[in-house]
Structure formats: C-alpha cells, structure tokens
Design a protein around this motif. Sequence first.
Motif, PDB file in Angstrom:
ATOM      1  N   MET A   1       0.836  -1.196   0.000  1.00  0.00           N
ATOM      2  CA  MET A   1       0.000   0.000   0.000  1.00  0.00           C
ATOM      3  C   MET A   1       0.879   1.257   0.000  1.00  0.00           C
ATOM      4  SD  MET A   1      -2.920  -1.319  -0.338  1.00  0.00           S
ATOM      5  CE  MET A   1      -3.755   0.211  -0.428  1.00  0.00           C
ATOM      6  N   LYS A   2       2.016   1.162   0.684  1.00  0.00           N
ATOM      7  CA  LYS A   2       2.935   2.297   0.699  1.00  0.00           C
ATOM      8  C   LYS A   2       3.368   2.658  -0.726  1.00  0.00           C
ATOM      9  CE  LYS A   2       7.456   3.656   2.476  1.00  0.00           C
ATOM     10  NZ  LYS A   2       8.636   3.193   3.209  1.00  0.00           N
ATOM     11  N   LEU A   3       3.606   1.643  -1.539  1.00  0.00           N
ATOM     12  CA  LEU A   3       4.028   1.872  -2.916  1.00  0.00           C
ATOM     13  C   LEU A   3       2.916   2.536  -3.734  1.00  0.00           C
ATOM     14  CD1 LEU A   3       6.199   1.597  -5.054  1.00  0.00           C
ATOM     15  CD2 LEU A   3       5.428  -0.747  -5.456  1.00  0.00           C
ATOM     16  N   ILE A   4       1.670   2.155  -3.491  1.00  0.00           N
ATOM     17  CA  ILE A   4       0.553   2.783  -4.205  1.00  0.00           C
ATOM     18  C   ILE A   4       0.510   4.273  -3.874  1.00  0.00           C
ATOM     19  CG2 ILE A   4      -1.974   2.917  -4.383  1.00  0.00           C
ATOM     20  CD1 ILE A   4      -2.027  -0.135  -4.063  1.00  0.00           C
ATOM     21  N   GLY A   5       0.676   4.608  -2.604  1.00  0.00           N
ATOM     22  CA  GLY A   5       0.705   6.016  -2.204  1.00  0.00           C
ATOM     23  C   GLY A   5       1.853   6.762  -2.849  1.00  0.00           C
ATOM     24  N   GLN A   6       3.011   6.134  -2.896  1.00  0.00           N
ATOM     25  CA  GLN A   6       4.184   6.761  -3.501  1.00  0.00           C
ATOM     26  C   GLN A   6       3.960   7.014  -4.989  1.00  0.00           C
ATOM     27  OE1 GLN A   6       7.903   4.795  -2.552  1.00  0.00           O
ATOM     28  NE2 GLN A   6       8.782   5.408  -4.522  1.00  0.00           N
ATOM     29  N   VAL A   7       3.414   6.022  -5.686  1.00  0.00           N
ATOM     30  CA  VAL A   7       3.121   6.162  -7.114  1.00  0.00           C
ATOM     31  C   VAL A   7       2.126   7.302  -7.333  1.00  0.00           C
ATOM     32  CG1 VAL A   7       2.007   5.019  -9.091  1.00  0.00           C
ATOM     33  CG2 VAL A   7       3.698   3.790  -7.721  1.00  0.00           C
ATOM     34  N   SER A   8       1.102   7.352  -6.499  1.00  0.00           N
ATOM     35  CA  SER A   8       0.089   8.398  -6.621  1.00  0.00           C
ATOM     36  C   SER A   8       0.695   9.788  -6.417  1.00  0.00           C
ATOM     37  CB  SER A   8      -1.035   8.146  -5.615  1.00  0.00           C
ATOM     38  OG  SER A   8      -1.992   9.172  -5.682  1.00  0.00           O
TER      39      SER A   8
END
Length: 143
Positions: free
Chosen positions: A1-8
């Motif tokens: 989920m951290k990666l999704i936030g970073q990508v966003s």
Amino acid sequence: MKLIGQVSRTFSRLVDTPLRELGLSVGQLPVLVTLKNVGAISQGELARIARVEQPSMAQLLSRMERDELVQRVLDPADGRSRLISLSAQATRQLPKAKRVMDQTCSQALDGLSADEQALLHELLLKVDANLNRALEQMQKGSK
C-alpha cells in the motif's frame, strides 16, 4: 500500500505544473470529470460520487466557483435548490487536462505489455473494492 501512495504522489507531482498552467489542480479533477459525465447535480450527490466528505466538498466548490470552473444553477425540479455544473471555461480546459493525464499515464505504463496493464488494472480494482468494503463497514460501525 505504501508503494501505491508513492506512485500516486509522484504521478500528482508530474501533472501538477501542466494542470496549473490550465488553471486546474489534481484535486479538482474528480469533481470536474463527475460533472462532465453526469451533468448538473447537487453538492451532496457530487460529494458522494467523487468520494469526498461534505465539508471538504463545500470548500473545494467555493474555490472552484471563485476560479470560474463551476457554477451553481437553479434546480428545475426544486427552485429553492441549486445544482453544481461545469462552467464554459472548465469545459474548454478538460480536453487539455485529459491529454496531460493520458501522456503521464503513458509514461507511467511504459514498458508494460497490454496484458500487464490489464492485470494491474484488475488488481487495483480489487484493492479498491476491498478498501471500499472496509470503509462501509467502518461507517456502519460508527452509526
């Protein structure tokens, strides 16, 4: 989920400047796209569809109205109420904003095959559905 936030966040940073040059912001896009797709609707319905809390929506719409991106029009079904609709300015800018978003999406997905893109889309839809179920359960529990 951290990666999704970073990508966003990275995606938002990339589109921020070109959108600002159009007089728009990333945070306004869900509202503008909803109004484009649905037409004039109430503030409450707009908040629900765009998944924004009512107080946040009121503040956002006030700024957007000030910037002449939306307008409040009389509700033909209830003359005491007003509906939110796109302004002519926003209608002109949305195709340009879509090009910005599409170009950045192409950059983000560069090197992924069509199958990989489809799989990514499918997996993100599942994650979104799971989170929406959890949110609904949380909201039911707080009532």
